[in-house]
Design a protein around this motif. Structure first.
Motif, PDB file in Angstrom:
ATOM      1  N   LEU A   1      13.446   3.681  -5.097  1.00 52.96           N
ATOM      2  CA  LEU A   1      12.494   4.084  -6.132  1.00 52.96           C
ATOM      3  C   LEU A   1      11.067   3.917  -5.622  1.00 52.96           C
ATOM      4  O   LEU A   1      10.773   2.951  -4.923  1.00 52.96           O
ATOM      5  CB  LEU A   1      12.686   3.209  -7.384  1.00 52.96           C
ATOM      6  N   PRO A   2      10.175   4.873  -5.967  1.00 49.18           N
ATOM      7  CA  PRO A   2       8.789   4.716  -5.528  1.00 49.18           C
ATOM      8  C   PRO A   2       8.154   3.477  -6.151  1.00 49.18           C
ATOM      9  O   PRO A   2       8.494   3.124  -7.294  1.00 49.18           O
ATOM     10  CB  PRO A   2       8.096   5.977  -6.036  1.00 49.18           C
ATOM     11  N   ALA A   3       7.251   2.836  -5.417  1.00 48.01           N
ATOM     12  CA  ALA A   3       6.613   1.629  -5.926  1.00 48.01           C
ATOM     13  C   ALA A   3       5.745   1.956  -7.138  1.00 48.01           C
ATOM     14  O   ALA A   3       5.745   1.250  -8.135  1.00 48.01           O
ATOM     15  CB  ALA A   3       5.777   0.989  -4.839  1.00 48.01           C
ATOM     16  N   THR A   4       5.019   3.058  -7.039  1.00 48.00           N
ATOM     17  CA  THR A   4       4.240   3.499  -8.210  1.00 48.00           C
ATOM     18  C   THR A   4       4.512   4.989  -8.401  1.00 48.00           C
ATOM     19  O   THR A   4       4.833   5.688  -7.443  1.00 48.00           O
ATOM     20  CB  THR A   4       2.725   3.322  -7.985  1.00 48.00           C
TER      21      THR A   4
ATOM     22  N   THR B   1       4.084  -9.520 -12.034  1.00 46.47           N
ATOM     23  CA  THR B   1       2.805  -8.879 -11.717  1.00 46.47           C
ATOM     24  C   THR B   1       3.066  -7.648 -10.853  1.00 46.47           C
ATOM     25  O   THR B   1       4.164  -7.484 -10.321  1.00 46.47           O
ATOM     26  CB  THR B   1       1.915  -9.838 -10.911  1.00 46.47           C
ATOM     27  N   GLU B   2       2.032  -6.816 -10.692  1.00 50.45           N
ATOM     28  CA  GLU B   2       2.200  -5.612  -9.880  1.00 50.45           C
ATOM     29  C   GLU B   2       2.501  -5.968  -8.422  1.00 50.45           C
ATOM     30  O   GLU B   2       3.345  -5.357  -7.781  1.00 50.45           O
ATOM     31  CB  GLU B   2       0.950  -4.746  -9.979  1.00 50.45           C
ATOM     32  N   THR B   3       1.812  -6.989  -7.916  1.00 51.55           N
ATOM     33  CA  THR B   3       2.028  -7.420  -6.528  1.00 51.55           C
ATOM     34  C   THR B   3       3.478  -7.844  -6.343  1.00 51.55           C
ATOM     35  O   THR B   3       4.133  -7.503  -5.361  1.00 51.55           O
ATOM     36  CB  THR B   3       1.107  -8.630  -6.197  1.00 51.55           C
ATOM     37  N   ASP B   4       3.961  -8.591  -7.346  1.00 51.21           N
ATOM     38  CA  ASP B   4       5.339  -9.059  -7.338  1.00 51.21           C
ATOM     39  C   ASP B   4       6.304  -7.871  -7.287  1.00 51.21           C
ATOM     40  O   ASP B   4       7.275  -7.851  -6.542  1.00 51.21           O
ATOM     41  CB  ASP B   4       5.561  -9.794  -8.675  1.00 51.21           C
ATOM     42  N   PHE B   5       5.984  -6.859  -8.103  1.00 47.23           N
ATOM     43  CA  PHE B   5       6.840  -5.680  -8.184  1.00 47.23           C
ATOM     44  C   PHE B   5       6.853  -4.925  -6.849  1.00 47.23           C
ATOM     45  O   PHE B   5       7.896  -4.508  -6.365  1.00 47.23           O
ATOM     46  CB  PHE B   5       6.372  -4.743  -9.304  1.00 47.23           C
ATOM     47  N   LEU B   6       5.671  -4.771  -6.254  1.00 52.77           N
ATOM     48  CA  LEU B   6       5.578  -4.058  -4.981  1.00 52.77           C
ATOM     49  C   LEU B   6       6.391  -4.785  -3.910  1.00 52.77           C
ATOM     50  O   LEU B   6       7.077  -4.166  -3.097  1.00 52.77           O
ATOM     51  CB  LEU B   6       4.112  -3.924  -4.536  1.00 52.77           C
ATOM     52  N   ALA B   7       6.326  -6.132  -3.952  1.00 56.02           N
ATOM     53  CA  ALA B   7       7.069  -6.924  -2.965  1.00 56.02           C
ATOM     54  C   ALA B   7       8.562  -6.697  -3.157  1.00 56.02           C
ATOM     55  O   ALA B   7       9.309  -6.471  -2.190  1.00 56.02           O
ATOM     56  CB  ALA B   7       6.724  -8.397  -3.123  1.00 56.02           C
ATOM     57  N   MET B   8       9.014  -6.697  -4.408  1.00 61.70           N
ATOM     58  CA  MET B   8      10.436  -6.483  -4.683  1.00 61.70           C
ATOM     59  C   MET B   8      10.866  -5.098  -4.208  1.00 61.70           C
ATOM     60  O   MET B   8      11.899  -4.923  -3.578  1.00 61.70           O
ATOM     61  CB  MET B   8      10.702  -6.600  -6.174  1.00 61.70           C
ATOM     62  N   ASN B   9      10.000  -4.111  -4.502  1.00 60.92           N
ATOM     63  CA  ASN B   9      10.310  -2.736  -4.134  1.00 60.92           C
ATOM     64  C   ASN B   9      10.498  -2.590  -2.622  1.00 60.92           C
ATOM     65  O   ASN B   9      11.338  -1.834  -2.143  1.00 60.92           O
ATOM     66  CB  ASN B   9       9.171  -1.842  -4.621  1.00 60.92           C
ATOM     67  N   ARG B  10       9.711  -3.355  -1.874  1.00 64.62           N
ATOM     68  CA  ARG B  10       9.778  -3.259  -0.414  1.00 64.62           C
ATOM     69  C   ARG B  10      11.006  -3.988   0.132  1.00 64.62           C
ATOM     70  O   ARG B  10      11.632  -3.543   1.075  1.00 64.62           O
ATOM     71  CB  ARG B  10       8.490  -3.858   0.168  1.00 64.62           C
ATOM     72  N   LYS B  11      11.349  -5.110  -0.517  1.00 63.65           N
ATOM     73  CA  LYS B  11      12.372  -5.973   0.081  1.00 63.65           C
ATOM     74  C   LYS B  11      13.783  -5.723  -0.449  1.00 63.65           C
ATOM     75  O   LYS B  11      14.753  -6.004   0.226  1.00 63.65           O
ATOM     76  CB  LYS B  11      12.016  -7.434  -0.204  1.00 63.65           C
TER      77      LYS B  11
END
Ligand code: HEM
Length: 258
Positions: A54-57, A37-47
């Protein structure tokens, strides 16, 4: 035939899943599955250390290959990576001595395993990097990407451009052939003519009091500049450059907004 390829793809997916579920993978990346999911992706991007650059979006339009002039900045970066790897190989054989430099370059070309290939790769990557950085700079100018809020990155870019030119120039000197010797002499004459501190700059960069007597120190200094000072500066500034690209976000083609 189709079945054969589908079979291959299935196996590939299975292998990927097995690798991702292995304890080694999880211990490095701390994730058991790809983000769904997008939330999942954002969490991965941060951690995740490896993807947080890479930018989150991102706006799809800014990735258009014609807009970024074939990702010239990315090409410049990969050329730099090639230069570092091939440069390390050359360092195993090149000797920065006025008596031996020219001979060691000949040996690299004629005797060392893969020497001619690696040296040519180093030379061509160097030439193309100057071109790529220049074209990238033109693209940034042409698309107005130097404007607010990216003006700081433009200034960092100017230094990156100057370092690239210095890389090419200092590399030219190292074989200590006629071209290299006279390039060093030109550097010496330029240094000498720096207003107010000409003597000191010449002494610092060439280690001589007379440009007609270039010696071992002159070559050694340009060697240290080429293999140590410039690479350290370049890596540092590229890191700042990428950090700013990430923070400022990419520009979007002007006809489509932003
Ligand atoms: C070693 C040299 C350089 C490397 C490796 C590099 C790398 C990159 C990369 C990968 C990008 C993002 C994608 C792209 O546009 O290709 C970028 C963007 C940018 N670069 Fe460079 N660059 C270098 C030199 C320069 C120079 C010489 C300038 C200008 C004087 C510059 C200014 C900028 C600016 C302002 C952006 C943001 C562009 C935008 O958002 O549209 N860079 N650079």
């Amino acid at each position: 035939m189709d079945l054969f390829f589908y079979g291959l793809i299935d196996r590939w997916v299975l292998l990927q899943q097995q690798i991702r579920r292995s304890s080694v993978w999880i211990s490095i990346f701390r994730r058991e599955h790809l983000p769904q999911t997008e939330t999942d992706f954002l969490a991965m991007n941060r951690k995740n250390f490896f993807v947080h650059i890479l930018p989150a979006t991102i706006d799809k339009r800014s990735l258009r290959i014609t807009y970024s002039w074939f990702w010239m900045g990315v090409i410049a970066f990969w050329l730099f990576v090639i230069l570092v790897v091939t440069g390390i190989y050359l360092m195993f054989y090149y000797v920065p001595s006025v008596e031996r430099a020219f001979d060691t370059v000949r040996q690299i070309i004629n005797q060392v395993t893969l020497g001619r290939f690696i040296r040519n790769l180093h030379k061509w990557a160097g030439e193309f990097m100057v071109l790529a950085v220049f074209l990238h700079m033109l693209r940034v100018f042409y698309t107005g990407a130097y404007q607010k809020p990216r003006e700081f990155n433009w200034v960092i870019g100017i230094f990156l451009f100057l370092i690239t030119i210095m890389f090419a120039f200092s590399g030219y000197i190292l074989p200590w052939d006629q071209l290299g010797y006279y390039a060093a002499k030109i550097a010496c004459n330029i240094a000498e003519n720096v207003p107010f501190a000409g003597d000191q700059v010449r002494q610092a960069l060439l280690g001589v009091s007379d440009c007609n007597n270039l010696n071992q120190f002159s070559l050694l200094r340009w060697y240290v500049i080429h293999v140590f000072l410039l690479p350290v500066l370049m890596v540092l500034l590229i890191a700042i450059h990428f950090w700013r690209i990430r923070k400022d976000e990419y520009t979007i083609p002007p006809e489509e907004g932003a």
